[in-house]
Write an enzyme that holds these catalytic residues in place. Structure first.
Site, PDB file in Angstrom:
ATOM      1  N   VAL A  68      62.599  66.971  33.582  1.00  0.00           N
ATOM      2  CA  VAL A  68      62.215  65.681  34.160  1.00  0.00           C
ATOM      3  C   VAL A  68      60.692  65.562  34.044  1.00  0.00           C
ATOM      4  O   VAL A  68      59.974  66.460  34.494  1.00  0.00           O
ATOM      5  CB  VAL A  68      62.636  65.613  35.653  1.00  0.00           C
ATOM      6  CG1 VAL A  68      62.214  64.285  36.269  1.00  0.00           C
ATOM      7  CG2 VAL A  68      64.131  65.832  35.786  1.00  0.00           C
ATOM      8  N   ASN A  97      57.354  51.221  32.921  1.00  0.00           N
ATOM      9  CA  ASN A  97      57.772  50.151  32.032  1.00  0.00           C
ATOM     10  C   ASN A  97      59.054  50.500  31.259  1.00  0.00           C
ATOM     11  O   ASN A  97      59.054  51.411  30.413  1.00  0.00           O
ATOM     12  CB  ASN A  97      56.601  49.895  31.064  1.00  0.00           C
ATOM     13  CG  ASN A  97      56.831  48.715  30.186  1.00  0.00           C
ATOM     14  OD1 ASN A  97      57.848  48.647  29.496  1.00  0.00           O
ATOM     15  ND2 ASN A  97      55.893  47.785  30.198  1.00  0.00           N
ATOM     16  N   ASP A 122      57.592  52.190  39.766  1.00  0.00           N
ATOM     17  CA  ASP A 122      56.146  52.120  39.922  1.00  0.00           C
ATOM     18  C   ASP A 122      55.773  53.095  41.041  1.00  0.00           C
ATOM     19  O   ASP A 122      56.024  52.823  42.218  1.00  0.00           O
ATOM     20  CB  ASP A 122      55.706  50.685  40.272  1.00  0.00           C
ATOM     21  CG  ASP A 122      54.190  50.575  40.362  1.00  0.00           C
ATOM     22  OD1 ASP A 122      53.514  51.632  40.351  1.00  0.00           O
ATOM     23  OD2 ASP A 122      53.688  49.439  40.435  1.00  0.00           O
ATOM     24  N   ASN A 149      53.588  64.997  36.192  1.00  0.00           N
ATOM     25  CA  ASN A 149      52.431  64.675  35.357  1.00  0.00           C
ATOM     26  C   ASN A 149      51.725  63.399  35.792  1.00  0.00           C
ATOM     27  O   ASN A 149      50.513  63.284  35.632  1.00  0.00           O
ATOM     28  CB  ASN A 149      52.901  64.552  33.903  1.00  0.00           C
ATOM     29  CG  ASN A 149      51.874  63.870  33.027  1.00  0.00           C
ATOM     30  OD1 ASN A 149      50.877  64.460  32.639  1.00  0.00           O
ATOM     31  ND2 ASN A 149      52.105  62.586  32.726  1.00  0.00           N
ATOM     32  N   TYR A 216      40.131  60.582  43.848  1.00  0.00           N
ATOM     33  CA  TYR A 216      40.906  61.279  42.803  1.00  0.00           C
ATOM     34  C   TYR A 216      40.712  62.788  42.941  1.00  0.00           C
ATOM     35  O   TYR A 216      41.681  63.554  42.940  1.00  0.00           O
ATOM     36  CB  TYR A 216      40.442  60.799  41.427  1.00  0.00           C
ATOM     37  CG  TYR A 216      41.074  61.538  40.263  1.00  0.00           C
ATOM     38  CD1 TYR A 216      42.409  61.331  39.925  1.00  0.00           C
ATOM     39  CD2 TYR A 216      40.332  62.437  39.495  1.00  0.00           C
ATOM     40  CE1 TYR A 216      42.993  62.007  38.858  1.00  0.00           C
ATOM     41  CE2 TYR A 216      40.903  63.101  38.428  1.00  0.00           C
ATOM     42  CZ  TYR A 216      42.225  62.891  38.115  1.00  0.00           C
ATOM     43  OH  TYR A 216      42.804  63.566  37.060  1.00  0.00           O
ATOM     44  N   LYS A 220      43.602  65.664  43.758  1.00  0.00           N
ATOM     45  CA  LYS A 220      43.952  66.789  42.884  1.00  0.00           C
ATOM     46  C   LYS A 220      43.743  68.123  43.608  1.00  0.00           C
ATOM     47  O   LYS A 220      44.444  69.094  43.345  1.00  0.00           O
ATOM     48  CB  LYS A 220      43.131  66.732  41.590  1.00  0.00           C
ATOM     49  CG  LYS A 220      43.540  65.581  40.665  1.00  0.00           C
ATOM     50  CD  LYS A 220      44.957  65.756  40.113  1.00  0.00           C
ATOM     51  CE  LYS A 220      45.358  64.672  39.148  1.00  0.00           C
ATOM     52  NZ  LYS A 220      46.702  64.821  38.587  1.00  0.00           N
ATOM     53  N   VAL A 249      41.170  65.788  28.130  1.00  0.00           N
ATOM     54  CA  VAL A 249      42.153  65.702  27.036  1.00  0.00           C
ATOM     55  C   VAL A 249      42.062  64.258  26.517  1.00  0.00           C
ATOM     56  O   VAL A 249      41.874  63.330  27.323  1.00  0.00           O
ATOM     57  CB  VAL A 249      43.589  65.975  27.562  1.00  0.00           C
ATOM     58  CG1 VAL A 249      44.633  65.752  26.480  1.00  0.00           C
ATOM     59  CG2 VAL A 249      43.710  67.382  28.131  1.00  0.00           C
ATOM     60  N   SER A 251      43.027  60.771  25.866  1.00  0.00           N
ATOM     61  CA  SER A 251      44.110  59.929  26.415  1.00  0.00           C
ATOM     62  C   SER A 251      43.537  58.605  26.898  1.00  0.00           C
ATOM     63  O   SER A 251      42.320  58.420  26.958  1.00  0.00           O
ATOM     64  CB  SER A 251      44.814  60.620  27.603  1.00  0.00           C
ATOM     65  OG  SER A 251      44.089  60.430  28.785  1.00  0.00           O
TER      66      SER A 251
HETATM   67  N1  LIG Z   1      43.358  63.046  30.179  1.00  0.00           N
HETATM   68  C1  LIG Z   1      42.531  63.845  30.833  1.00  0.00           C
HETATM   69  O1  LIG Z   1      41.387  64.100  30.398  1.00  0.00           O
HETATM   70  C2  LIG Z   1      42.991  64.507  32.100  1.00  0.00           C
HETATM   71  C3  LIG Z   1      42.142  65.447  32.695  1.00  0.00           C
HETATM   72  C4  LIG Z   1      42.554  66.061  33.876  1.00  0.00           C
HETATM   73  C5  LIG Z   1      43.798  65.771  34.418  1.00  0.00           C
HETATM   74  N2  LIG Z   1      44.596  64.849  33.815  1.00  0.00           N
HETATM   75  C6  LIG Z   1      45.893  64.546  34.456  1.00  0.00           C
HETATM   76  O2  LIG Z   1      46.903  64.504  33.477  1.00  0.00           O
HETATM   77  C7  LIG Z   1      47.930  63.595  33.892  1.00  0.00           C
HETATM   78  C8  LIG Z   1      48.278  62.652  32.745  1.00  0.00           C
HETATM   79  O3  LIG Z   1      47.125  61.943  32.368  1.00  0.00           O
HETATM   80  P1  LIG Z   1      46.974  61.211  30.963  1.00  0.00           P
HETATM   81  O4  LIG Z   1      45.557  61.346  30.599  1.00  0.00           O
HETATM   82  O5  LIG Z   1      48.023  61.660  30.029  1.00  0.00           O
HETATM   83  O6  LIG Z   1      47.238  59.698  31.414  1.00  0.00           O
HETATM   84  P2  LIG Z   1      47.674  58.417  30.543  1.00  0.00           P
HETATM   85  O7  LIG Z   1      47.528  58.687  29.087  1.00  0.00           O
HETATM   86  O8  LIG Z   1      46.943  57.280  31.126  1.00  0.00           O
HETATM   87  O9  LIG Z   1      49.245  58.280  30.845  1.00  0.00           O
HETATM   88  C9  LIG Z   1      49.675  57.973  32.137  1.00  0.00           C
HETATM   89  C10 LIG Z   1      51.188  57.880  32.167  1.00  0.00           C
HETATM   90  O10 LIG Z   1      51.596  57.643  33.510  1.00  0.00           O
HETATM   91  C11 LIG Z   1      52.344  56.419  33.569  1.00  0.00           C
HETATM   92  N3  LIG Z   1      51.979  55.723  34.793  1.00  0.00           N
HETATM   93  C12 LIG Z   1      50.739  55.287  35.131  1.00  0.00           C
HETATM   94  N4  LIG Z   1      50.783  54.687  36.327  1.00  0.00           N
HETATM   95  C13 LIG Z   1      52.071  54.733  36.741  1.00  0.00           C
HETATM   96  C14 LIG Z   1      52.739  54.267  37.898  1.00  0.00           C
HETATM   97  N5  LIG Z   1      52.104  53.588  38.863  1.00  0.00           N
HETATM   98  N6  LIG Z   1      54.069  54.481  38.013  1.00  0.00           N
HETATM   99  C15 LIG Z   1      54.731  55.113  37.033  1.00  0.00           C
HETATM  100  N7  LIG Z   1      54.159  55.582  35.918  1.00  0.00           N
HETATM  101  C16 LIG Z   1      52.833  55.402  35.770  1.00  0.00           C
HETATM  102  C17 LIG Z   1      51.938  55.646  32.308  1.00  0.00           C
HETATM  103  O11 LIG Z   1      53.017  54.859  31.847  1.00  0.00           O
HETATM  104  P3  LIG Z   1      53.214  53.290  32.124  1.00  0.00           P
HETATM  105  O12 LIG Z   1      51.847  52.677  32.058  1.00  0.00           O
HETATM  106  O13 LIG Z   1      54.152  52.884  31.049  1.00  0.00           O
HETATM  107  O14 LIG Z   1      53.834  53.239  33.472  1.00  0.00           O
HETATM  108  C18 LIG Z   1      51.737  56.780  31.321  1.00  0.00           C
HETATM  109  O15 LIG Z   1      52.973  57.184  30.789  1.00  0.00           O
HETATM  110  C19 LIG Z   1      47.397  62.889  35.138  1.00  0.00           C
HETATM  111  O16 LIG Z   1      47.946  63.498  36.294  1.00  0.00           O
HETATM  112  C20 LIG Z   1      45.901  63.171  35.089  1.00  0.00           C
HETATM  113  O17 LIG Z   1      45.328  63.179  36.371  1.00  0.00           O
HETATM  114  C21 LIG Z   1      44.225  64.203  32.668  1.00  0.00           C
END
Ligand SMILES: NC(=O)c1ccc[n+]([C@@H]2O[C@H](COP(=O)([O-])OP(=O)(O)OC[C@H]3O[C@@H](n4cnc5c(N)ncnc54)[C@H](OP(=O)(O)O)[C@@H]3O)[C@@H](O)[C@H]2O)c1
Length: 342
Positions: A68, A97, A122, A149, A216, A220, A249, A251
């Site tokens: 999951v 979505n 959501d 995640n 934030y 965390k 990362v 993203s």
């Molecule tokens: N990227 C980094 O540099 C980084 C660094 C440290 C930690 N992290 C952690 O890694 C995790 C993933 O981050 P990411 O960078 O992969 O983010 P991302 O690319 O923005 O993806 C976020 C995902 O979460 C979904 N989402 C967002 N808001 C939502 C909501 N209200 N309800 C349901 N789904 C939701 C989005 O899909 P939809 O918009 O389709 O709902 C998307 O699939 C997060 O916990 C973040 O804190 C990331």
């Protein structure tokens, strides 16, 4: 004038002769410190670059178990869903979505011989009905892996006093309340199988307090402490829980588009997480926390060795100030070009 090496050796010799016990104790302490440093450096190196993690088969890969993944339509979550499917798990993907979920699910099902399910919710404004639907989906499958995640950060770095209330509520509800709720819904399935894996995606912002991302960062840090407590509770019941400490990362959330040595693409990042399950790597010494991606691992370990927490906080503050200034300039440019287009 510097003393000659011969003179320095003579001084040491006199010190040892005149004060044998204190100098002996000092030498022993120095030796122990060096040995400890060499031992932990070797462990971090071996765990990060050589030793494999726990095999995913232990959690039910290729045996009909489900993974999951929350926040699975983009970035890191999408990669977890894809790589867990490749490893042989059926996948239940959850995001907001429905259309995006269907696209990702059929892409994964088209590539790997596994089943997929989707659930749109959501996490910022979940309804009781949406939790019930998730509960009924989970009760019909055997879960082996849960990847918590989904996460939200601030739109741009902002001082706490100026943070809009809805941004604060949304961050806390997604990162904390919804993560805990999903875990409570999924746990009975993991416990019934007496083996399972929970990965909670954390952030360096949870380890190093991050000014201008205060809410934030705090959310965390909550996840980190909660994961450690939960991991200890569940260890004797066959469930492995780890907080995955993540630096940058590529993203949508990080707004970084190009990979560098320390900022991998989600693909490389997730591969390193899934191949190091159970190993702390750069987080050695912090129970149930792992920093598996090699560059993040080294950064985490070196920061821990240096240990200047105050300096990291003020460095992060100046970094976030400049990120905010850039973001505001970008917003102004975008507003200007929209005005011209009208
Ligand atoms: N990227 C980094 O540099 C980084 C660094 C440290 C930690 N992290 C952690 O890694 C995790 C993933 O981050 P990411 O960078 O992969 O983010 P991302 O690319 O923005 O993806 C976020 C995902 O979460 C979904 N989402 C967002 N808001 C939502 C909501 N209200 N309800 C349901 N789904 C939701 C989005 O899909 P939809 O918009 O389709 O709902 C998307 O699939 C997060 O916990 C973040 O804190 C990331």
């Amino acid at each position: 004038m510097f003393p000659s090496p011969h003179h320095s050796l003579g001084c040491i010799h006199h010190l040892i002769r005149d004060y044998p016990i204190p100098t002996g104790l000092l030498a022993a302490l120095g030796g122990l410190t060096l040995a400890r440093f060499a031992f932990t450096a070797t462990c971090v190196f071996l765990q990060t670059f050589v030793l494999p993690g726990i095999n995913l088969a232990r959690f039910g890969a290729r045996k009909g178990a489900w993974a999951v993944v929350t926040g699975a339509t983009d970035g890191i979550g999408r990669e977890f869903a894809s790589q867990l499917a490749k490893a042989g798990f059926n996948v239940l993907i959850i995001s907001r979505n429905e259309e995006k979920l269907s696209v990702v699910a059929s892409e994964i099902a088209g590539k790997y011989n596994i089943q997929t399910k989707t659930h749109a919710i959501d996490f910022a404004k979940p309804t009781e009905k949406s939790w019930e639907v998730l509960g009924s989906i989970i009760s019909g499958i055997e879960v082996g892996v849960l990847v918590n995640n989904v996460g939200r950060s601030h739109d741009i770095p902002v001082y706490f006093t100026e943070t809009p209330q809805d941004e604060i509520d949304s961050i806390l509800t997604i990162n904390i309340n919804s993560t805990l709720r999903v875990t409570q819904i999924v746990l009975p399935s993991l416990l019934a199988r007496k083996k399972g894996l929970i990965l909670n995606i954390g952030s360096f912002a949870g380890a190093v307090p991050s000014p201008m991302l205060a809410t934030y960062s705090g959310s965390k840090a909550f996840l980190s402490t909660w994961s450690q407590a939960l991991a200890e509770e569940l260890k004797s019941r066959g469930i492995t829980v780890q907080l995955i400490n993540t630096f940058f990362v590529v993203s949508a959330m990080s707004k970084i588009r190009k990979p560098t040595l320390s900022t991998p693409l989600p693909n490389a990042y997730v591969r390193s997480v899934l191949s190091h399950i159970g190993s702390p790597c750069g987080a050695l010494g912090r129970p149930y926390i792992a920093t598996p991606y090699w560059a993040h691992s080294l950064i985490d370990w070196v920061l821990g060795q240096i240990g200047l927490a105050g300096l990291y906080i003020s460095y992060t503050h100046s970094l976030q100030k400049s990120i905010r200034a850039r973001a505001l300039r970008r917003r102004a440019r975008e507003a200007e070009s929209t005005k011209q287009a009208e």
